[in-house]
Design an enzyme around this catalytic site. Structure first.
Site, PDB file in Angstrom:
ATOM      1  N   HIS A   1      -1.692  29.474   2.808  1.00  0.00           N
ATOM      2  CA  HIS A   1      -2.202  30.277   3.312  1.00  0.00           C
ATOM      3  C   HIS A   1      -2.950  31.024   1.952  1.00  0.00           C
ATOM      4  O   HIS A   1      -3.359  32.303   2.973  1.00  0.00           O
ATOM      5  CB  HIS A   1      -2.229  30.266   4.578  1.00  0.00           C
ATOM      6  CG  HIS A   1      -2.033  30.023   5.297  1.00  0.00           C
ATOM      7  ND1 HIS A   1      -2.459  29.139   6.124  1.00  0.00           N
ATOM      8  CD2 HIS A   1      -0.643  29.205   6.726  1.00  0.00           C
ATOM      9  CE1 HIS A   1      -1.826  27.909   6.667  1.00  0.00           C
ATOM     10  NE2 HIS A   1      -0.861  28.116   7.459  1.00  0.00           N
TER      11      HIS A   1
ATOM     12  N   HIS B   1      -5.454  25.123  10.126  1.00  0.00           N
ATOM     13  CA  HIS B   1      -4.261  24.029   9.828  1.00  0.00           C
ATOM     14  C   HIS B   1      -5.375  23.222   9.862  1.00  0.00           C
ATOM     15  O   HIS B   1      -4.598  21.987  10.437  1.00  0.00           O
ATOM     16  CB  HIS B   1      -3.292  23.979  10.293  1.00  0.00           C
ATOM     17  CG  HIS B   1      -2.110  25.337   9.895  1.00  0.00           C
ATOM     18  ND1 HIS B   1      -2.452  25.893  11.249  1.00  0.00           N
ATOM     19  CD2 HIS B   1      -1.629  25.740   8.949  1.00  0.00           C
ATOM     20  CE1 HIS B   1      -1.161  26.801  10.738  1.00  0.00           C
ATOM     21  NE2 HIS B   1      -0.683  26.778   9.981  1.00  0.00           N
TER      22      HIS B   1
END
Lengths: 331, 331
Positions: free
Chosen positions: B57, B219
């Site tokens: 991320h 995700h």
């Protein structure tokens, strides 16, 4: 093609409008010339600095307008030189009493447009100088160039002349500084994928699922060779193997290092590259004075990266360290 | 799969090493815990702030360690919660006399790991509090969550508590601020492509050449619906149509707006989105006090973006405006 766009023809204007809306206090947008300029330009205490170039390389250059950087950017359409009248109009609008410095990456179309605009502006009584940037070591002549291409190393020229201009340096002094920074700046890139121009709607060139283009240009121009994918260590070795001997950078040099993402590569991978580069250069006896990891000059959504080295001296390092403020920011 | 990696197993350690090498004066790297921490931590004049989360991320959270932000980040592997001993080890190493605040995006695996680590650290005599972030309006429960997911809005919680901690605010005060910011922050994202985790070597989910996933998780979790590609105007309308009524944001509100790239989308497109959002919110009677356009919380190389709105008040705006310094920087 899946992009966040409405009409491909409006790609550039809608982007420019977004930049202006996001920076109401500091930037102005003149749709007539695709011009983004500092709200306080012209400032007659400093030379005005303008860069053109095609769009599709953002943040270069429309997002690098601001204090200590550009006074204005007037891009053409995606991967196209700005029309001459954009440059002339922007130059006239932003000209300060100290003159105008035009920054141009070395591509034949851009050279022609800017040289004609310089001539026209000079005839109008504006003091104008033009500076060409050609930091790409990959190929000597290329699809759109005679000589070397100007790529991400352009950032360092912008930053240095931008900082010097803030201190009141005159036009000759800025040309000296810009040429000096360009002369010690070397870049080479690699593409993992092609890019897709909005108006074309399809990838600009073909690259196999296991292929990479070493030495790619920022408009998808061919580089030195097409290769099979290889681990990051080997990619770094090949790029540094071209960049380091070119200047050459040698043991004892203090350098700035840029790892520039080409648009589709996440910053995690750029830091993996940085770690490798840092260790290689340190092993070669160099000291890394400043580093830059992120996107500075992209090629739309191309996955890939370029490495730039700049040989530092006290003057260049001081100019690079000077404060600056642009649209591309975190906080 | 073509990425700038060597061994997929070393993706996270090599990235962390690169971050540390690029920030030798300000950051330290503790390989044992995947920990990146401020060189001056622990600082006993402030509460220590640590975030975990999975990797993939970036810049969240290993590149948002620094003055006015996190004291440390101890990520797990790609899209995996950090092991409990990373959190306990990091907490012990960085604990200040004023205590430790753990920031956690709301995913079941992360919650479990952090709650157990909080318990263990408390038993060791460390004052620890944990703050959960759940800004994603897309879905109530999801693949990896009970309740809502924590996504890019996490940035605002980090920034606010980070700024408050610098002023010496105590642990209770930071929890109050963090909960308050989280309570007025709403996000929703959209994927144009899937992402490819290095260890998997293939896209995480299938998305047709003409399809987008509205409400996607960071995700790759499913969102609200799969749709055919649509123009940027319509995408913004659909995202704002979910975000605005959720708080609700209403006419007269002063807001912060974030357009967050998910990793593979160029910043040009993010500014196109920003321009549209700006006009829509203005038309709804809102004032945009601060804006953030760029990559803050990505999903590896996913093409896509998320929109975050934060309802501002004087306290929040002051905290967001406070100075901060992190690895993700331009100059």
């Amino acid at each position: 093609m899946k992009k966040f766009i409405n009409d491909p023809k409006q790609f550039v204007p809608e982007m420019l409008e977004g930049i202006a809306l996001a920076n109401p206090d500091t930037l102005r947008y003149v749709p007539e010339y695709h011009l983004i300029h500092r709200a306080d330009a012209p400032n007659h205490d400093k030379v005005t600095i303008i860069q053109g170039s095609g769009s599709g390389h953002e943040p270069a250059h429309v997002m690098t307008v601001g204090r200590g950087m550009l006074d204005g950017a007037c891009p053409g359409d995606v991967f196209a030189a700005p029309p001459i009248d954009y440059i002339i109009g922007s130059t006239k609008l932003l000209a300060s009493n100290k003159g105008v410095l035009l920054l141009v990456n070395n591509y034949t179309g851009d050279r022609m447009a800017f040289e004609m605009a310089e001539e026209a502006s000079s005839a109008d009584g504006i003091a104008v100088r033009t500076l060409f940037i050609d930091d790409d070591v990959s190929v000597q002549d290329s699809t759109y160039t005679v000589g070397r291409r100007g790529v991400a190393g352009n950032f360092f020229v912008m930053k240095a002349v931008g900082a010097a201009a803030e201190t009141g340096a005159d036009l000759d002094e800025l040309v000296r500084i810009g040429e000096k920074v360009n002369s010690v700046t070397r870049t080479m890139g690699v593409a993992l994928t092609a890019c897709t121009p909005p108006a074309r709607g399809a990838p600009l060139f073909e690259l196999g699922d296991d292929e990479i283009e070493i030495g790619v240009g920022i408009h998808g121009e061919p580089g030195r060779r097409r290769a099979l994918w290889m681990p990051a260590n080997e990619i770094v070795d090949e790029l540094l193997g071209a960049i380091v001997p070119d200047l050459p950078f040698v043991s004892g040099d203090r350098v700035a290092v840029m790892v520039n993402g080409l648009g589709g590569t996440p910053i995690s991978e750029l830091y993996i590259l940085y770690g490798i580069i840092h260790k290689r250069l340190t092993a070669l006896g160099m000291t890394i004075g400043r580093n830059y990891v992120g996107e500075y000059c992209t090629s739309l959504d191309m996955a890939g990266a370029s490495i730039t080295l700049v040989r530092l001296d006290d003057e260049i390092e001081m100019l690079l360290a000077a404060p600056a403020e642009i649209a591309m920011r975190v906080f």
